[in-house]
Design an enzyme around this catalytic site. Structure first.
Site, PDB file in Angstrom:
ATOM      1  CG  ASP A  56      -1.994  -1.081   1.129  1.00  0.00           C
ATOM      2  OD1 ASP A  56      -2.575  -1.428   2.186  1.00  0.00           O
ATOM      3  OD2 ASP A  56      -2.240  -1.591   0.012  1.00  0.00           O
ATOM      4  CG  LEU A 102     -14.957 -26.484 -25.712  1.00  0.00           C
ATOM      5  CD1 LEU A 102     -14.065 -26.959 -24.567  1.00  0.00           C
ATOM      6  CD2 LEU A 102     -14.180 -26.474 -27.012  1.00  0.00           C
ATOM      7  CE  LYS A 148     -17.603 -26.594 -19.722  1.00  0.00           C
ATOM      8  NZ  LYS A 148     -18.316 -25.581 -18.910  1.00  0.00           N
ATOM      9  NE  ARG A 169     -18.644 -19.104 -26.305  1.00  0.00           N
ATOM     10  CZ  ARG A 169     -19.828 -19.335 -26.882  1.00  0.00           C
ATOM     11  NH1 ARG A 169     -20.888 -18.657 -26.480  1.00  0.00           N
ATOM     12  NH2 ARG A 169     -19.956 -20.226 -27.842  1.00  0.00           N
ATOM     13  CB  CYS A 458     -51.464 -22.069 -24.855  1.00  0.00           C
ATOM     14  SG  CYS A 458     -52.654 -20.740 -25.105  1.00  0.00           S
ATOM     15  CB  CYS A 464     -51.745 -16.801 -24.792  1.00  0.00           C
ATOM     16  SG  CYS A 464     -51.090 -17.477 -23.250  1.00  0.00           S
TER      17      CYS A 464
END
Length: 711
Positions: A56, A102, A148, A169, A458, A464
């Site tokens: 610091d 992937l 991963k 991404r 539906c 709707c």
């Protein structure tokens, strides 16, 4: 824990003011080098060399010198990580090299299949030699194995060693420019160490260590602010702050694992060498990695990581395998939007038991009716789960889920909670079976389930509320009513404010009403009103397509318009009459009958006609010949020159039906490379099998044209 630079502590405490510029410049450069070195030791090597107080002091001195000599301030100074003024929005960045996703693997068989395909693609004899050769370390393909990470994918662009851009991404082609926020992450160097290439794009993951996540949540709770459910959400939310000063306070970290654009130096020979090169440049690289050979090496790495997954200081959801040699990666290439040379091997999702308190149905934006289990809260996969999807009515029956049951809940892919199974021995006497409603819980329209479909829907697509936004966007799109300017943001406001309920309400809008919307000036409102006005005059096939009838695309809408000529004839047509239309089969016919059989839809259509929506009508025309009408084909595998979609178009243009599975009713199977189980079933049932050449010969023999000729 002393600084290795001689006299560091004495220098650090020296007063900053009063130094001549030349001396100040030298001191500033030394301080920057020292702070960069300590950042590298702390964030990359996890081996701090000085106490926080000494760090610091160095930082404070540098800040003071740069304030006294602003001409010495540079963008890559450690003091510039603190964040600037808030942004109004993130700019879009197009990735020069796409950030592809992937393919996933979940079992040992998926991994051995991946290894076999890589070996075959590289012309290795081991790939065709059976199980023994496949697992042979001497013959096997060499892979780089890594973790991963469960974070946010990031692309860092360095030019001449300096960080100039950071982008998320996004969809793989375009992402968001988060440079100002990423500059606040101390683990990411603003300037690379040593000799740097002219351009280097580094791909990696922004994440948060569990210990840092816990501290952040404790601070948030103490301040009365919102806490985060898991480190990934905390990392993503922190990185996408419009105020970079907030990001600067969040304990984000980064690991590099891939390469994008590279200029000025040769690419390394292997993926592992690339990661070593990143580390040399001062980029953080995870040490939990290995180079192995063959499928057995991959599986060994997976199991070793799985055994210590809970002890890792960060969250992961699997491991990643990549063919190590970059030249071999290029040789294998890509399939669809994923590389053939890589596989993400996911860990089994975490599971817990809880009780189903109720089963309700949700209506999706396309009208899909999905049963959802309301659960007693349970902590699984890092979050508290209170709802779990049951997918569809068949799944509820297959799993025999009752209200009151104790069930096993899994976070599928660590994202979407689902009910895996019922613990039958714990079923109470008062457990109740689920009954699928016959009317939409949102609008009251009839619920339909077409033949050969698992999803109930539906039928009130034009009325709707759950489907309202999607129905309006479809109605207004260029290929339908072509109302330019009626995009997502406008539709969202019109629906949320209760201004528009059905497409017919669009024709009641005026400039004043539209101009009152957010970011809608008088000129834009006037242009939109003009576009709505112009859409009153359309064509019959565009109007049919705009209604959003399930299974009725542009081509079918054209066939219906040509066949019936007038809307009234189409609206009252039964299934038998619809089956006379070129390219309309039983499923499409049933969908059309159900749509026009719903009074809510007819009411909206009459409102549209009353609003002045019109088109030229014509007399019905005779059905065009369909030489393969009544024949059912199934496509499987990869054809040599045709995409599956192109082959499907050719067959359907000749009147054939293209199904997704093989049965006794299948007339032909068209098989390409890697055909799989569909080919096996066809042979077992004695269904004739054609290759691409055989299919083309059959089409030629019946006089069918190329795809697109009948559109």
């Amino acid at each position: 824990m002393n600084a290795t630079h001689r006299g560091a502590q004495a220098d650090a405490s020296a007063p900053a003011g009063g130094l001549p510029p030349a001396t100040a410049a030298e001191r500033v450069q030394w301080l920057r080098d020292e702070l960069d070195r300590h950042n590298y030791q702390y964030y990359v090597l996890d081996a701090p060399t000085i106490p926080d107080a000494e760090y610091d002091a160095l930082f404070t001195e540098l800040q003071a010198l740069e304030a006294e000599h602003p001409e010495l301030l540079t963008p890559d100074s450690p003091t510039q990580r603190v964040g600037g003024a808030p942004l109004s929005a993130f700019d879009t960045v197009r990735h020069r090299v796409p950030m592809l996703s992937l393919n996933n693997g979940f079992s040992d068989e998926d991994v051995t299949g991946f290894d076999r395909r890589c070996a075959q693609g590289l012309g290795r004899s081991a790939a065709a030699g059976g199980e023994q050769d496949l697992f042979s370390a001497a013959e096997g393909v060499e892979y780089a194995c890594e973790l991963k990470f469960d974070g946010l994918a990031m692309s860092l662009r360095y030019e001449d060693g300096r960080l100039v851009q950071a982008a998320t991404r996004g969809d793989g082609e375009t992402g968001e420019d988060v440079t100002v926020n990423v500059r606040t992450i101390k683990a990411i160097p603003l300037k690379l160490r040593g000799a740097a290439p002219a351009v280097l794009e580094v791909r990696g993951e922004v994440f948060m260590y569990r210990r840092d996540f816990d501290k952040l949540n404790a601070r948030q709770a103490e301040a009365g602010d919102k806490t985060f459910v898991n480190p990934r959400n905390a990392a993503a939310g922190s990185l996408r702050q419009l105020d970079p000063r907030i990001t600067a306070k969040r304990p984000l970290s980064f690991f590099a694992y891939g390469l994008g654009e590279l200029q000025g130096i040769e690419r390394p020979a292997t993926h592992s060498a690339m990661l070593d090169g990143f580390a040399t440049m001062g980029l953080p690289v995870c040490n939990e990695r290995a180079v192995v050979k063959g499928a057995q090496g991959l599986l060994d790495f997976y199991r070793k990581v799985g055994e210590k997954r809970d002890q890792l200081p960060y969250d992961i959801d699997g491991v990643v395998y990549k063919v190590n040699a970059l030249a071999e990666q290029e040789q294998l290439g890509f399939v669809s939007r994923a590389p053939r040379f890589a596989l993400a091997h996911k860990f089994p999702a975490q599971e817990m038991t809880t009780i189903v308190e109720d089963i309700e149905v949700q209506v999706g934006r396309t009208g899909a009716i999905t049963p959802v289990a309301r659960l007693q809260p349970v902590f699984v996969g890092g979050v508290t789960v209170t709802n779990a999807t049951l997918h569809n009515e068949d799944e509820v029956r297959r799993k025999d889920v009752h209200i009151g049951d104790t069930v096993i809940v899994r976070r599928a892919g660590d994202v979407i909670p689902e009910v895996v199974a019922v613990v039958l021995e714990r079923r109470p006497d008062d457990a109740r079976a689920f009954v699928m409603p016959t009317a939409c819980p949102v609008c009251g329209s009839h619920i339909e389930r077409l033949e050969d479909e698992a999803i109930a829907r539906c039928t009130g697509g034009l009325i709707c509320a759950a489907q309202r936004k999607q129905a309006l966007l479809h109605f207004a799109q260029r290929r339908a009513m072509d109302i330019e300017g009626l995009g997502d943001k406008v539709v969202e406001q019109l629906v949320d404010q209760g201004i528009v309920r059905t497409p017919a309400d669009l024709y009641k809008l005026g400039v004043a009403k539209l101009a009152a919307l957010d970011r809608m000036a008088d000129k834009s409102a006037g242009n939109l009103v003009a576009a709505i006005e112009a859409s009153r005059s359309t064509t019959f096939n565009r109007f049919i397509f705009s209604l959003g009838i399930r299974h009725v695309g542009e081509a079918t809408a054209k066939d219906l318009a040509r066949h019936f000529g007038k809307l009234d004839g189409l609206m009252v047509a039964d299934e038998a009459a619809l089956l006379e239309v070129n390219d309309v089969g039983p499923v499409v016919a049933q969908s059309i009958v159900n749509f026009f059989g719903e009074p809510h839809n007819v009411e909206v259509i009459e409102q549209l006609r009353a609003a002045g929506v019109h088109w030229p009508e014509s007399e019905p025309v005779a059905r065009a010949p369909a030489p393969l009408a009544g024949k059912t084909f199934v496509l499987t595998g990869t054809l040599p020159s045709l995409s599956r979609e192109a082959a499907k178009e050719m067959l359907e243009a000749a009147g054939a039906k293209v199904a997704g599975s093989v049965s006794k009713k299948t007339d032909y199977v068209v098989a390409g490379a890697e055909a799989g189980s569909k080919l096996d079933k066809a042979e077992a049932l004695g269904v004739p099998v054609l290759d691409e050449a055989g299919m083309l010969a059959l089409l030629e023999s019946v006089g069918a044209g190329q795809p697109g000729e009948q559109s």
